[in-house]
Design a protein around this motif. Sequence first.
Motif, mmCIF file in Angstrom:
data_model
loop_
_atom_site.group_PDB
_atom_site.id
_atom_site.type_symbol
_atom_site.label_atom_id
_atom_site.label_comp_id
_atom_site.label_asym_id
_atom_site.label_seq_id
_atom_site.Cartn_x
_atom_site.Cartn_y
_atom_site.Cartn_z
ATOM 1 N N GLN A 1 52.160 -3.805 99.209
ATOM 2 C CA GLN A 1 52.040 -5.242 99.441
ATOM 3 C C GLN A 1 50.644 -5.539 99.946
ATOM 4 O O GLN A 1 50.151 -4.864 100.849
ATOM 5 C CB GLN A 1 53.067 -5.673 100.491
ATOM 6 N N GLU A 2 50.012 -6.515 99.358
ATOM 7 C CA GLU A 2 48.680 -6.903 99.787
ATOM 8 C C GLU A 2 48.803 -7.982 100.854
ATOM 9 O O GLU A 2 49.554 -8.933 100.699
ATOM 10 C CB GLU A 2 47.881 -7.436 98.602
ATOM 11 N N THR A 3 48.085 -7.802 101.939
ATOM 12 C CA THR A 3 48.079 -8.784 103.008
ATOM 13 C C THR A 3 46.840 -9.658 102.852
ATOM 14 O O THR A 3 45.740 -9.142 102.678
ATOM 15 C CB THR A 3 48.044 -8.092 104.385
ATOM 16 N N ILE A 4 47.044 -10.950 102.911
ATOM 17 C CA ILE A 4 45.890 -11.841 102.891
ATOM 18 C C ILE A 4 45.806 -12.560 104.226
ATOM 19 O O ILE A 4 46.805 -12.769 104.903
ATOM 20 C CB ILE A 4 45.923 -12.843 101.713
ATOM 21 N N THR A 5 44.612 -12.938 104.583
ATOM 22 C CA THR A 5 44.385 -13.617 105.853
ATOM 23 C C THR A 5 44.635 -15.116 105.687
ATOM 24 O O THR A 5 44.670 -15.635 104.570
ATOM 25 C CB THR A 5 42.933 -13.408 106.307
ATOM 26 N N TYR B 1 42.477 -17.231 106.436
ATOM 27 C CA TYR B 1 41.192 -17.660 105.866
ATOM 28 C C TYR B 1 41.284 -17.687 104.340
ATOM 29 O O TYR B 1 40.926 -18.675 103.708
ATOM 30 C CB TYR B 1 40.109 -16.692 106.351
ATOM 31 N N GLU B 2 41.784 -16.598 103.755
ATOM 32 C CA GLU B 2 41.926 -16.530 102.298
ATOM 33 C C GLU B 2 42.999 -17.498 101.800
ATOM 34 O O GLU B 2 42.817 -18.168 100.787
ATOM 35 C CB GLU B 2 42.280 -15.109 101.865
ATOM 36 N N ALA B 3 44.111 -17.565 102.531
ATOM 37 C CA ALA B 3 45.245 -18.386 102.089
ATOM 38 C C ALA B 3 44.907 -19.872 102.019
ATOM 39 O O ALA B 3 45.395 -20.576 101.139
ATOM 40 C CB ALA B 3 46.450 -18.156 103.014
ATOM 41 N N ILE B 4 44.055 -20.347 102.930
ATOM 42 C CA ILE B 4 43.723 -21.784 102.925
ATOM 43 C C ILE B 4 42.588 -22.113 101.963
ATOM 44 O O ILE B 4 42.312 -23.286 101.714
ATOM 45 C CB ILE B 4 43.384 -22.332 104.330
ATOM 46 N N GLY B 5 41.908 -21.103 101.433
ATOM 47 C CA GLY B 5 40.829 -21.364 100.478
ATOM 48 C C GLY B 5 39.473 -20.843 100.897
ATOM 49 O O GLY B 5 38.462 -21.187 100.286
ATOM 50 N N GLY B 6 39.427 -20.050 101.956
ATOM 51 C CA GLY B 6 38.182 -19.401 102.357
ATOM 52 C C GLY B 6 37.119 -20.329 102.905
ATOM 53 O O GLY B 6 37.399 -21.372 103.505
ATOM 54 N N ASP B 7 35.883 -19.942 102.677
ATOM 55 C CA ASP B 7 34.717 -20.606 103.259
ATOM 56 C C ASP B 7 34.666 -22.101 102.954
ATOM 57 O O ASP B 7 34.383 -22.906 103.848
ATOM 58 C CB ASP B 7 33.441 -19.919 102.763
ATOM 59 N N ASP B 8 34.942 -22.473 101.718
ATOM 60 C CA ASP B 8 34.871 -23.891 101.356
ATOM 61 C C ASP B 8 35.836 -24.732 102.186
ATOM 62 O O ASP B 8 35.492 -25.830 102.633
ATOM 63 C CB ASP B 8 35.172 -24.093 99.867
ATOM 64 N N THR B 9 37.039 -24.216 102.403
ATOM 65 C CA THR B 9 38.029 -24.977 103.173
ATOM 66 C C THR B 9 37.661 -25.025 104.650
ATOM 67 O O THR B 9 37.809 -26.068 105.293
ATOM 68 C CB THR B 9 39.437 -24.396 102.974
ATOM 69 N N VAL B 10 37.176 -23.918 105.189
ATOM 70 C CA VAL B 10 36.778 -23.915 106.608
ATOM 71 C C VAL B 10 35.627 -24.893 106.820
ATOM 72 O O VAL B 10 35.616 -25.645 107.796
ATOM 73 C CB VAL B 10 36.434 -22.494 107.098
ATOM 74 N N LYS B 11 34.681 -24.930 105.899
ATOM 75 C CA LYS B 11 33.576 -25.897 106.002
ATOM 76 C C LYS B 11 34.097 -27.330 105.906
ATOM 77 O O LYS B 11 33.681 -28.196 106.668
ATOM 78 C CB LYS B 11 32.530 -25.646 104.908
ATOM 79 N N GLY C 1 38.443 -14.483 108.464
ATOM 80 C CA GLY C 1 37.287 -14.330 107.588
ATOM 81 C C GLY C 1 36.154 -13.630 108.319
ATOM 82 O O GLY C 1 36.379 -12.937 109.312
ATOM 83 N N PRO C 2 34.933 -13.836 107.865
ATOM 84 C CA PRO C 2 33.771 -13.184 108.498
ATOM 85 C C PRO C 2 33.630 -13.601 109.965
ATOM 86 O O PRO C 2 33.855 -14.756 110.320
ATOM 87 C CB PRO C 2 32.580 -13.697 107.692
ATOM 88 N N SER C 3 33.254 -12.650 110.805
ATOM 89 C CA SER C 3 33.086 -12.885 112.246
ATOM 90 C C SER C 3 31.718 -13.486 112.534
ATOM 91 O O SER C 3 30.918 -12.930 113.286
ATOM 92 C CB SER C 3 33.265 -11.579 113.017
ATOM 93 N N LEU C 4 31.445 -14.628 111.945
ATOM 94 C CA LEU C 4 30.124 -15.246 112.031
ATOM 95 C C LEU C 4 29.727 -15.570 113.469
ATOM 96 O O LEU C 4 28.579 -15.354 113.871
ATOM 97 C CB LEU C 4 30.094 -16.527 111.187
ATOM 98 N N TYR C 5 30.665 -16.129 114.230
ATOM 99 C CA TYR C 5 30.345 -16.534 115.600
ATOM 100 C C TYR C 5 29.943 -15.326 116.435
ATOM 101 O O TYR C 5 28.911 -15.336 117.103
ATOM 102 C CB TYR C 5 31.538 -17.255 116.235
ATOM 103 N N ILE C 6 30.767 -14.287 116.391
ATOM 104 C CA ILE C 6 30.508 -13.097 117.206
ATOM 105 C C ILE C 6 29.195 -12.434 116.788
ATOM 106 O O ILE C 6 28.406 -12.027 117.642
ATOM 107 C CB ILE C 6 31.696 -12.116 117.114
ATOM 108 N N GLU C 7 28.953 -12.341 115.487
ATOM 109 C CA GLU C 7 27.718 -11.729 114.993
ATOM 110 C C GLU C 7 26.489 -12.489 115.471
ATOM 111 O O GLU C 7 25.465 -11.898 115.789
ATOM 112 C CB GLU C 7 27.723 -11.676 113.466
ATOM 113 N N LYS C 8 26.598 -13.791 115.542
ATOM 114 C CA LYS C 8 25.448 -14.636 115.876
ATOM 115 C C LYS C 8 25.320 -14.911 117.374
ATOM 116 O O LYS C 8 24.208 -14.976 117.912
ATOM 117 C CB LYS C 8 25.587 -15.963 115.124
ATOM 118 N N ARG C 9 26.463 -15.080 118.056
ATOM 119 C CA ARG C 9 26.431 -15.573 119.439
ATOM 120 C C ARG C 9 27.131 -14.674 120.460
ATOM 121 O O ARG C 9 27.159 -14.996 121.639
ATOM 122 C CB ARG C 9 27.076 -16.959 119.491
#
Length: 129
Positions: free
Chosen positions: A3-7, A9-19, A63-71
């Motif tokens: 079984q593949e697990t999706i996050t 983040y992926e389920a809602i549409g990824g980067d475009d949806t988060v933006k 999704g990507p840990s952008l906040y932690i990587e940057k801040r």
Amino acid sequence: MTQETITLYEAIGGDDTVKALTRRFYELMDTLPEAARCRAIHPSNLAESEEKLYEYLSGYLGGPSLYIEKRGHPMLRRRHFVAEIGAEERDEWLLCFRRAMDDTIANEKLRDIIWEPVERLAHHMQNKE
């Protein structure tokens, strides 16, 4: 069979949806009269706030840990002590977040999954009576 697990983040549409979610959230906060107290505790220019929320939600939703990587570590409550967040500000923030999710995330079940921890987090951020 595996079984593949999706996050989320992926389920809602990824980067475009988060933006789209973060953009809509700040549009609502900036324009809804019923969010005026919440808006008042934010900087006049919301661009940096929007960027930070986008980065945070990307990682928070799996999704990507952008906040932690940057801040670094979010330490959300500590970072928000500069703003007095009472029940009214908290509830106005939640109003904007709920409406932004309704406007940008098509799947109601996914919105419900996201809502409960976001609501708990908003209550945790309150720092005044």
